[in-house]
Each structure stands twice: as C-alpha cells, then as structure tokens.
Enzyme design. Structure first.
Site, mmCIF file in Angstrom:
data_model
loop_
_atom_site.group_PDB
_atom_site.id
_atom_site.type_symbol
_atom_site.label_atom_id
_atom_site.label_comp_id
_atom_site.label_asym_id
_atom_site.label_seq_id
_atom_site.Cartn_x
_atom_site.Cartn_y
_atom_site.Cartn_z
ATOM 1 N N ASP A 17 0.851 -1.177 0.000
ATOM 2 C CA ASP A 17 0.000 0.000 0.000
ATOM 3 C C ASP A 17 0.899 1.243 0.000
ATOM 4 O O ASP A 17 2.088 1.153 0.317
ATOM 5 C CB ASP A 17 -0.888 -0.034 1.245
ATOM 6 C CG ASP A 17 -1.704 1.222 1.416
ATOM 7 O OD1 ASP A 17 -2.417 1.605 0.472
ATOM 8 O OD2 ASP A 17 -1.629 1.830 2.506
ATOM 9 N N ASP A 19 -0.302 5.137 0.937
ATOM 10 C CA ASP A 19 -0.577 6.114 1.992
ATOM 11 C C ASP A 19 -0.624 5.439 3.359
ATOM 12 O O ASP A 19 -1.381 4.486 3.576
ATOM 13 C CB ASP A 19 -1.899 6.829 1.721
ATOM 14 C CG ASP A 19 -1.813 7.733 0.500
ATOM 15 O OD1 ASP A 19 -0.969 8.650 0.510
ATOM 16 O OD2 ASP A 19 -2.567 7.508 -0.464
#
Length: 221
Positions: A17, A19
């Site tokens: 991922d 953020d």
C-alpha cells in the site's frame, strides 16, 4: 493475533500500500477530507474514521449512502485534483526508502487506492522510487476492502495469492489483503486496530533477505 518480538515470514512477492505504509500523507488527507466534511455538514472526526485506505468515491458512498454514485465519482475527481495539488507535509514513512531499495530485483508491487497522478506525485514528494508494477485506482473496478487490487497484482507477478505478503496501514486495506488470502503486515498505529498477522511501528522494523531458492525472507521486529 499480531506477532511480537522478531518474526520471520517467507513470501514470493510483496504487495505494498502507499498512503500510511510507504508515504505519510495524513496531513493533506486530513485537510482535504475535513474540508469536504464541512461542505456536507458531516462530523470531521467520523469522516476520518472511514476514509483511510478506500478510494474517495467508495468513502463517499459510505458517508452519504443516499447520494447517487455519479455524484460521488464527480466529487472524487475534484478531491483527487485537490489532493494532487497539495504535497505540503507529505514525507516518507520512516525506513521506506531503505525498504524499497532492499526490494530491487525482487517481485513486488504498489497497490494503492490513489490514481496514477496522485500516487506519482506523493511518491515523488516523499523522495521514493515507484515500483515497476503499480496497481492504481484506474486498474480496478472495486475499491479496497475488495481484494481485486491485490489479486490483480499477484496475477501480474505470476505469484499465488497465498505466497504474497501485504503491507497495509488501514482497516480497509487489511480486510482486502485478508480477503485475497494473503498474510498482512500492519504498519503504524491504525493497523494495530485491525488484527494484522504482524505489526510494525514503521518500516525500520522490517529487513528483507532473498534466499538462494528465490524466496523473500522478512525479518520483522
């Protein structure tokens, strides 16, 4: 049950991922979504409990369930433009640059709810290189917590889902990794609320070694 002390996991690919995992963009996410909450008469604290990890239109659908999806998509396009123009306070999660450097030549992918423009801008603002394989909002039909993005990344890498390890910070992302049949390493305090397979404070607590058999060995803790 999150693992403690030093844990060793073995994988054939890592799915990352962006953020909250590689890039700390909390400041801009807070600014943009709290403005959005004010415009719609919603409680900012409640909004912030929903938005991490999801595509914007999916968050809006949760928060404004009676609003037509075409309005959510239009509003999300404006939100993405607003976020892409605001890089103030965007920095790497501690250890992210060294972690990505350690993955050179190893199977890995970025799997993010951001679109191409936003993910490119945020990784650059944090001084991080973009992985060769990137699964962005444009690549999928369903947002996290749907597992589509992670399953697509595994397929593109030619790796079975069960041989992938996901790095995530949000409840939606952890749920997506789990639904894909993958093990999940949680990064940061948000992740600890959602029972990942292992939990680290940041990426300084992860060390990567390639084995002669072509596996990726993760030393966590």
């Amino acid at each position: 049950m999150p693992m403690t002390a030093t844990t060793v996991l073995t994988a054939h690919a890592l799915l990352l991922d962006m953020d909250g995992t590689l890039v700390n963009s909390d400041a801009v996410v807070e600014r943009c979504w709290r403005r959005w909450a004010d415009r719609h008469g919603l409680d900012g604290d409640e909004v912030m409990k929903v938005v991490h990890g999801r595509q914007g239109h999916a968050s809006m659908a949760v928060l404004l369930p009676d609003r037509p999806m075409e309005q959510n998509h239009a509003d999300n396009a404006r939100m993405l433009a607003e976020e892409t123009a605001d890089m103030d306070g965007v920095v790497e999660v501690p250890g992210a640059a060294a972690f990505l450097a350690s993955l050179a030549g190893l199977p890995h992918a970025l799997v993010t709810s951001a679109d191409v423009a936003l993910s490119t801008a945020r990784m650059a603002a944090a001084g991080l290189p973009l992985p060769e394989l990137r699964i962005t909002a444009e690549c999928v039909g369903a947002s996290k917590p749907d597992p589509e993005g992670f399953l697509k990344a595994a397929a593109d890498l030619g790796v079975e889902p069960g041989d992938c390890v996901v790095f995530e910070d949000s409840g939606a992302g952890i749920a997506a990794g789990r639904a894909a049949g993958m093990r999940v390493i949680g990064v940061g305090p948000r992740a600890g609320l959602h029972r990942p397979d292992a939990l680290v404070r940041d990426l300084t607590q992860v060390r990567v070694k390639a084995t002669p058999e072509g596996e990726i060995r993760l030393h966590i803790g």
